[in-house]
Design a protein around this motif. Structure first.
Motif, PDB file in Angstrom:
ATOM      1  N   CYS A  42       3.717   6.264  15.600  1.00 44.26           N
ATOM      2  CA  CYS A  42       3.966   4.854  15.304  1.00 44.26           C
ATOM      3  C   CYS A  42       3.532   4.513  13.881  1.00 44.26           C
ATOM      4  CB  CYS A  42       3.262   3.956  16.311  1.00 44.26           C
ATOM      5  SG  CYS A  42       3.938   4.108  17.981  1.00 44.26           S
ATOM      6  N   LYS A  43       4.006   3.377  13.382  1.00 49.39           N
ATOM      7  CA  LYS A  43       3.778   3.011  11.985  1.00 49.39           C
ATOM      8  C   LYS A  43       2.799   1.844  11.821  1.00 49.39           C
ATOM      9  CE  LYS A  43       7.069   5.971  11.197  1.00 49.39           C
ATOM     10  NZ  LYS A  43       8.418   5.580  10.794  1.00 49.39           N
ATOM     11  N   GLY A  44       2.517   1.141  12.927  1.00 52.90           N
ATOM     12  CA  GLY A  44       1.611   0.005  12.809  1.00 52.90           C
ATOM     13  C   GLY A  44       2.313  -1.243  12.317  1.00 52.90           C
ATOM     14  N   TYR A  45       1.561  -2.334  12.207  1.00 57.43           N
ATOM     15  CA  TYR A  45       2.118  -3.620  11.787  1.00 57.43           C
ATOM     16  C   TYR A  45       2.702  -3.523  10.383  1.00 57.43           C
ATOM     17  CZ  TYR A  45       2.307  -8.522  10.424  1.00 57.43           C
ATOM     18  OH  TYR A  45       2.733  -9.746   9.977  1.00 57.43           O
ATOM     19  N   MET A  46       3.959  -3.903  10.247  1.00 60.40           N
ATOM     20  CA  MET A  46       4.669  -3.867   8.973  1.00 60.40           C
ATOM     21  C   MET A  46       4.589  -2.484   8.303  1.00 60.40           C
ATOM     22  SD  MET A  46       6.233  -6.644   8.453  1.00 60.40           S
ATOM     23  CE  MET A  46       6.354  -8.154   9.403  1.00 60.40           C
ATOM     24  N   HIS A  47       4.521  -1.431   9.147  1.00 60.80           N
ATOM     25  CA  HIS A  47       4.497  -0.037   8.673  1.00 60.80           C
ATOM     26  C   HIS A  47       3.210   0.321   7.931  1.00 60.80           C
ATOM     27  CE1 HIS A  47       8.925   0.864   9.278  1.00 60.80           C
ATOM     28  NE2 HIS A  47       8.883  -0.448   9.429  1.00 60.80           N
ATOM     29  N   ARG A  48       2.196  -0.527   8.002  1.00 62.07           N
ATOM     30  CA  ARG A  48       1.059  -0.333   7.099  1.00 62.07           C
ATOM     31  C   ARG A  48       0.181   0.857   7.439  1.00 62.07           C
ATOM     32  NH1 ARG A  48      -0.236  -6.689   6.364  1.00 62.07           N
ATOM     33  NH2 ARG A  48       1.770  -7.205   5.440  1.00 62.07           N
ATOM     34  N   GLU A  49       0.252   1.335   8.669  1.00 58.50           N
ATOM     35  CA  GLU A  49      -0.511   2.546   8.997  1.00 58.50           C
ATOM     36  C   GLU A  49       0.044   3.735   8.207  1.00 58.50           C
ATOM     37  OE1 GLU A  49      -0.983   6.367  10.640  1.00 58.50           O
ATOM     38  OE2 GLU A  49       0.811   5.245  11.197  1.00 58.50           O
ATOM     39  N   ALA A  50       1.320   3.685   7.842  1.00 56.32           N
ATOM     40  CA  ALA A  50       1.983   4.821   7.202  1.00 56.32           C
ATOM     41  C   ALA A  50       2.113   4.671   5.694  1.00 56.32           C
ATOM     42  CB  ALA A  50       3.378   5.016   7.808  1.00 56.32           C
ATOM     43  N   LEU A  51       1.582   3.581   5.116  1.00 53.33           N
ATOM     44  CA  LEU A  51       1.787   3.308   3.691  1.00 53.33           C
ATOM     45  C   LEU A  51       0.475   3.390   2.908  1.00 53.33           C
ATOM     46  CD1 LEU A  51       4.202   0.241   3.933  1.00 53.33           C
ATOM     47  CD2 LEU A  51       4.803   2.669   3.708  1.00 53.33           C
ATOM     48  N   GLN A  52       0.542   4.013   1.743  1.00 54.18           N
ATOM     49  CA  GLN A  52      -0.625   4.061   0.869  1.00 54.18           C
ATOM     50  C   GLN A  52      -0.951   2.659   0.381  1.00 54.18           C
ATOM     51  OE1 GLN A  52      -1.125   7.388  -1.723  1.00 54.18           O
ATOM     52  NE2 GLN A  52      -1.807   6.130  -3.444  1.00 54.18           N
ATOM     53  N   GLN A  53      -2.243   2.320   0.377  1.00 55.15           N
ATOM     54  CA  GLN A  53      -2.646   0.966  -0.013  1.00 55.15           C
ATOM     55  C   GLN A  53      -4.141   0.890  -0.250  1.00 55.15           C
ATOM     56  OE1 GLN A  53      -2.530  -1.570   3.826  1.00 55.15           O
ATOM     57  NE2 GLN A  53      -1.483   0.353   4.317  1.00 55.15           N
ATOM     58  N   GLU A  54      -4.547  -0.205  -0.859  1.00 56.97           N
ATOM     59  CA  GLU A  54      -5.967  -0.495  -1.015  1.00 56.97           C
ATOM     60  C   GLU A  54      -6.469  -1.162   0.257  1.00 56.97           C
ATOM     61  OE1 GLU A  54      -8.983  -3.095  -3.887  1.00 56.97           O
ATOM     62  OE2 GLU A  54      -6.826  -3.071  -4.264  1.00 56.97           O
ATOM     63  N   LEU A  55      -7.668  -0.744   0.715  1.00 56.07           N
ATOM     64  CA  LEU A  55      -8.277  -1.332   1.901  1.00 56.07           C
ATOM     65  C   LEU A  55      -9.738  -1.670   1.616  1.00 56.07           C
ATOM     66  CD1 LEU A  55      -6.886   0.911   4.801  1.00 56.07           C
ATOM     67  CD2 LEU A  55      -6.169  -1.399   4.196  1.00 56.07           C
ATOM     68  N   SER A  56     -10.375  -2.302   2.566  1.00 60.26           N
ATOM     69  CA  SER A  56     -11.787  -2.653   2.410  1.00 60.26           C
ATOM     70  C   SER A  56     -12.659  -1.409   2.319  1.00 60.26           C
ATOM     71  CB  SER A  56     -12.260  -3.505   3.588  1.00 60.26           C
ATOM     72  OG  SER A  56     -11.577  -4.732   3.625  1.00 60.26           O
ATOM     73  N   ALA A  57     -12.387  -0.429   3.191  1.00 64.48           N
ATOM     74  CA  ALA A  57     -13.244   0.758   3.228  1.00 64.48           C
ATOM     75  C   ALA A  57     -12.507   1.907   3.909  1.00 64.48           C
ATOM     76  CB  ALA A  57     -14.539   0.449   3.982  1.00 64.48           C
ATOM     77  N   VAL A  58     -13.054   3.110   3.721  1.00 60.96           N
ATOM     78  CA  VAL A  58     -12.556   4.288   4.426  1.00 60.96           C
ATOM     79  C   VAL A  58     -13.753   5.021   5.013  1.00 60.96           C
ATOM     80  CG1 VAL A  58     -10.484   4.545   3.007  1.00 60.96           C
ATOM     81  CG2 VAL A  58     -12.607   5.678   2.306  1.00 60.96           C
ATOM     82  N   SER A  59     -13.472   5.969   5.887  1.00 64.88           N
ATOM     83  CA  SER A  59     -14.523   6.650   6.635  1.00 64.88           C
ATOM     84  C   SER A  59     -15.196   7.756   5.824  1.00 64.88           C
ATOM     85  CB  SER A  59     -13.933   7.249   7.911  1.00 64.88           C
ATOM     86  OG  SER A  59     -14.841   8.130   8.522  1.00 64.88           O
TER      87      SER A  59
END
Length: 572
Positions: A471-488
């Motif tokens: 699955c791709k998530g809301y508005m495909h955002r799980e599958a798209l490179q982007q800036e986020l608050s944090a990563v693991s």
């Protein structure tokens, strides 16, 4: 009534399947991160501007009241849609606007009569005929030529503005230091204008997400002075002329503002790109060219590839120096089989300049001790974990880290591609990128980590956790490179210079909160935190959840009060 609703739903599903395919239809209907249309319909009615608010807005005056020129290229627009578009502008609660229409087929008498009638009613409506129908970019340029406003807004000929759209834009310009670029949230509207659905709640300005997809789209407003050319729309990007313009404007603008309100309604019918993306396949080729030109202007080198879903792209960035030493620090609990898989996946990479340090956080058996001795014989350093804290150990061993770039890993991580480390490094080398993370999934092919968001009772949440990997998530955002608050911290690449500049990790917090806290401090230094989903890893252990202590939640909420309240880095 139930049969009618079922028929509509089935018909909509069939149309969607025809254009997007069975796989994407399954994503859309069974992805728990998609917005429920019934919920949104209720939400929309509760949140749209009220009659009382309309009266107040019409009376309000701002310190700075620019004229906003709305550009609309028209070509054989159905009478109903054309009238609704014009009426949505005439009903604006902010009145300093001009509607500049380029009519690409003056011989269409129905359209011509409507335009003439509205011109007589309102002097703010201007029309220029373009009988030669030059193309959408050139036609929009003709509308631009007759515009006089300090700000320019783009509106499609069959779409509609919310009544308070321009009011909210001007209020934002006044409140946010005369923003040069403003964009809003949007939704889709049915052919009969009775249904609102598929809302696009957008994040604050996110350069990498924009490079993956024109998420800004509608409503887009920009200051005229950003564009020096007399013809801002370029014919070589016809079909993606808006994307090209948005990229150029955001390159130049110092202040970019996002209005988190649904202020634009995108008409969905069979001829529209909103409903039928395949109707404008040429537009996605033009989008790729616009993106390539943008990278060149920005001095970045990368190979652009189209994703399976039309209108979405990924960029494979080239490493500035693929000989940079990368120090990989692996957290080990003494589970030898998992650690072997992790190390082997690193050694199989097409990247040789690696320093590997294993941090032993477990209770050693004689078997584990022998394996660590074997690793040391292979040139891999093994150090004892300090204070039962991986973040504390990283702080202590800083001097033993030789690489300019550090890759933190869990022993349960196994890379799936030979170019993964190179991709993490290429992104981390980019200007003002401080931290880069990747996507991990469990053995049952559900998402473990796809970035971390801020919000909720527990302060943070793993984005798309538990979502099937297909699955791709809301508005495909799980599958798209982007800036986020944090990563693991389970897979986090960072600059060593930042680790020293920020004085390391907070060793009083657990791994997850220490990672979030570090990422937020990196952002305070005006560096960005990236999520790179094209780097995919398997998490080999069983599902687990780190125990989050209440005191750490309290610490994070107090320390990052402003960030938490503003949902910084991700819109929801």
């Amino acid at each position: 009534m139930k049969h009618r609703e079922l028929y509509k739903k089935v018909k909509k599903t069939m149309v969607y399947t025809k254009f997007y395919g069975i796989k994407n239809m399954i994503h859309r209907n069974f992805d728990k991160y998609q917005v429920n249309e019934q919920w949104y319909s209720t939400w929309f009615e509760q949140n749209k501007v009220t009659q009382e608010e309309i009266k107040i807005q019409k009376q309000q005056r701002f310190v700075y009241e620019p004229v906003i020129s709305i550009l609309v290229p028209v070509y054989n627009t159905p009478q109903k849609y054309l009238q609704q578009m014009i009426e949505s502008v005439c009903e604006q609660t902010y009145d300093k606007w001009e509607l500049c229409i380029a009519n690409a087929n003056p011989e269409n008498l129905e359209v011509q009569i409507i335009l003439d009638e509205y011109k007589k009613k309102d002097s703010r409506i201007k029309v220029v005929d373009v009988p030669e129908n030059l193309g959408i970019a050139q036609n929009t340029n003709k509308a631009y030529e007759i515009s006089t406003g300090q700000y320019i807004a783009l509106l499609d000929h069959d779409d509609m503005l919310a009544t308070n759209a321009l009011y909210e834009v001007v209020r934002t310009i006044n409140e946010k230091n005369k923003s040069e670029v403003i964009y809003t949230d949007e939704d889709k509207i049915s052919e009969n204008s009775n249904e609102h659905f598929q809302p696009n709640f957008k994040p604050e300005f996110n350069l990498d997400l924009l490079r993956a997809n024109n998420y800004i789209c509608h409503l887009f407003v920009f200051k005229r002075s950003l564009i020096k050319e007399s013809e801002p729309f370029r014919e070589e990007y016809n079909g993606a002329q808006d994307y090209d313009l948005i990229l150029r404007c955001t390159e130049q603008a110092e202040n970019i503002a996002h209005i988190s309100k649904i202020l634009y309604h995108w008409r969905m019918h069979r001829q529209s790109t909103a409903d039928n993306p395949a109707s404008k396949l040429y537009a996605y080729d033009a989008g790729e060219r616009a993106l390539q030109a943008h990278l060149k202007r920005c001095g970045e080198v990368g190979r652009i590839e189209k994703l399976d879903d039309l209108g979405f792209y990924k960029i494979i960035y080239e490493s500035k120096d693929n000989k940079d030493l990368v120090t990989t620090v692996i957290k080990s609990d003494g589970e030898i089989n998992y650690l072997k898989k992790c190390i082997n996946s690193l050694k199989e990479m097409d990247y040789e300049n690696l320093q590997i340090i294993v941090v032993d956080m477990g209770n050693q058996s004689s078997k584990v001790e022998k394996y660590y001795q074997f690793l040391e014989g292979q040139g891999i350093q093994v150090v004892k974990g300090q204070k039962d804290s991986f973040p504390a150990t990283i702080n202590i061993i800083k001097k033993q880290i030789k690489g300019e770039y550090i890759l933190l890993l869990s022993q349960y991580i196994e890379f799936q591609g030979k170019k993964d480390l190179e991709q993490l490094l290429a992104n981390c080398q980019r200007e003002k990128i401080g931290v880069v993370g990747a996507r991990s999934y469990y053995r049952n092919h559900t998402i473990r980590h796809a970035g971390i968001g801020i919000g909720g009772e527990k302060f943070s949440y793993r984005l798309f956790e538990g979502l099937p990997n297909m699955c791709k998530g809301y508005m495909h955002r799980e599958a798209l490179q982007q800036e986020l608050s944090a990563v693991s911290m389970e897979c986090m690449m960072l600059r060593k210079s930042l680790l020293e500049q920020i004085d390391g990790f907070d060793d009083k917090l657990g791994d997850e909160f220490a990672a979030i806290d570090f990422c937020l401090r990196v952002k305070e230094k005006q560096y960005r935190v990236l999520y790179v989903p094209t780097v995919v890893m398997r998490y080999n252990a069983s599902y687990d959840k780190e125990r989050i202590e209440a005191k750490n939640i309290t610490i994070m909420m107090q320390r990052w009060k402003n960030v938490y309240e503003n949902q910084y880095g991700y819109s929801s």
